[in-house]
Design a protein around this motif. Structure first.
Motif: not given
Ligand SMILES: NC(=O)c1ccc[n+]([C@@H]2O[C@H](COP(=O)([O-])OP(=O)(O)OC[C@H]3O[C@@H](n4cnc5c(N)ncnc54)[C@H](OP(=O)(O)O)[C@@H]3O)[C@@H](O)[C@H]2O)c1
Length: 298
Positions: A143-154, A173-181
């Motif tokens: 499998y392939i994945g991305y590891s990172g945060d913010g707009e790139a993760a989005r 560190d809760q930004e991901a709870l709304e931005l990506t998850l």
């Protein structure tokens, strides 16, 4: 140990995984790593995450448990084979890095290969993703994945080409709870929570010398959660149960240098999920004090 299916992959992951950065950066002895990983596998661990640039982490893991390869899922990353300060996103370099990881990890396949926090621009350009797809076609990674945060993760979630997202999720560190998850969940991506214990940065009475721990240390002073004043194990338990209670998170890869840690943290999870009220208090406190600069930490 509870296990969760990692999105739409066939991996059924222990909720507490192992993060391999500290054993590399802190140059933990091979004998200690063998004890740490051997005993954790015996106790139910089946997720091991490392990276091409965590010094000798891949080699240590390969030596310690290469002979038990069928018993665990192995995740690594690519993009900085010559060290974190020298990224190289050329497709040929990524493929070379993956081949080197296979040798160092003493295996002929990875369960997951992840882009190690490349920029949004690199992702949009697309060659880096195509390189991982090629590695998957060659059977080097399942499998392939991305590891990172913010707009790139989005973007990594939106583009639909990755099986998994590894991103920072913790009480600090809760930004991901709304931005990506939420979107990752809708799209059935596997989600790996990195830095799941916020580096236990509240353990320091004064600003830590280690710069990697400073941002969470400062945030936690402002957040001033009352549960952090409880005995150490109780505070760690709440922090870890918060991360694993975030909708969409499948496994939390906690880093450690100590042979007894994985079992200690596993025991803290026996209490089950955090009561909804406690989870919401942590969310509410974050919303109250987090400002726009409190973005996901790579
Ligand atoms: N960009 C990326 O892709 C990226 C970035 C960061 C991290 N990661 C991945 O995520 C993994 C986890 O991140 P992390 O290691 O930075 O953060 P973490 O898991 O939040 O924190 C690890 C730290 O917590 C301590 N710790 C663990 N359990 C403890 C306990 N019960 N009591 C007291 N201290 C405890 C460990 O110290 P001891 O040694 O004393 O146990 C270690 O210093 C990494 O290993 C790596 O695989 C990926």
């Amino acid at each position: 140990m509870e296990r969760r299916r990692l999105g739409r992959t066939d991996i059924v992951a222990s909720v507490l995984g192992f993060g391999g950065s500290e054993i590399g950066y802190q140059r933990v002895a091979a004998r200690t790593v063998a004890r740490l990983l051997g005993s954790a596998l015996d106790a139910g661990l089946n997720v091991i995450d490392t990276a091409e640039c965590y010094e000798e982490s891949e080699v240590l893991i390969g030596r310690a448990i290469g002979s038990r390869r069928r018993e665990f899922c192995l995740f690594t990353k690519c993009g900085h084979a010559r060290g974190w300060a020298r990224p190289d996103w050329r497709p040929a370099s990524l493929l070379e890095s993956i081949e080197r990881s296979l040798r160092r990890l003493e295996t002929d396949y990875l369960d997951l290969i992840q882009l190690h926090s490349c920029s949004l621009a690199e992702l949009r350009q697309g060659d880096v993703i195509a390189a991982l797809e090629r590695a998957r076609e060659r059977g080097w990674a399942r499998y392939i994945g991305y590891s990172g945060d913010g707009e790139a993760a989005r973007y990594a979630v939106e583009c639909g080409r990755f099986d998994t997202l590894q991103t920072s999720v913790s009480i600090a560190d809760q930004e991901a709870l709304e931005l990506t998850l939420p979107l990752a969940r809708t799209r059935q991506m596997g989600v790996i929570a990195k830095r799941p214990l916020a580096n236990v940065a509240w353990r320091y009475a004064r600003k830590p010398a280690e710069s990697y721990h400073q941002t969470y240390w400062a945030r936690l002073r402002t957040l001033d959660y009352s549960f952090l004043r409880e005995v150490p194990d109780a505070a760690v338990a709440t922090a870890l149960r918060f991360t694993l209670g975030v909708p969409g998170v499948h496994t939390a890869i906690a880093g450690t240098t100590k042979p007894e840690r994985w079992q200690q943290n596993a025991a803290l999870l026996q209490a089950g999920s955090l009561p909804g009220g406690e989870f919401e208090l942590i969310r509410a406190r974050w919303r109250e004090v987090a400002d726009a600069s409190w973005v996901g930490q790579v």
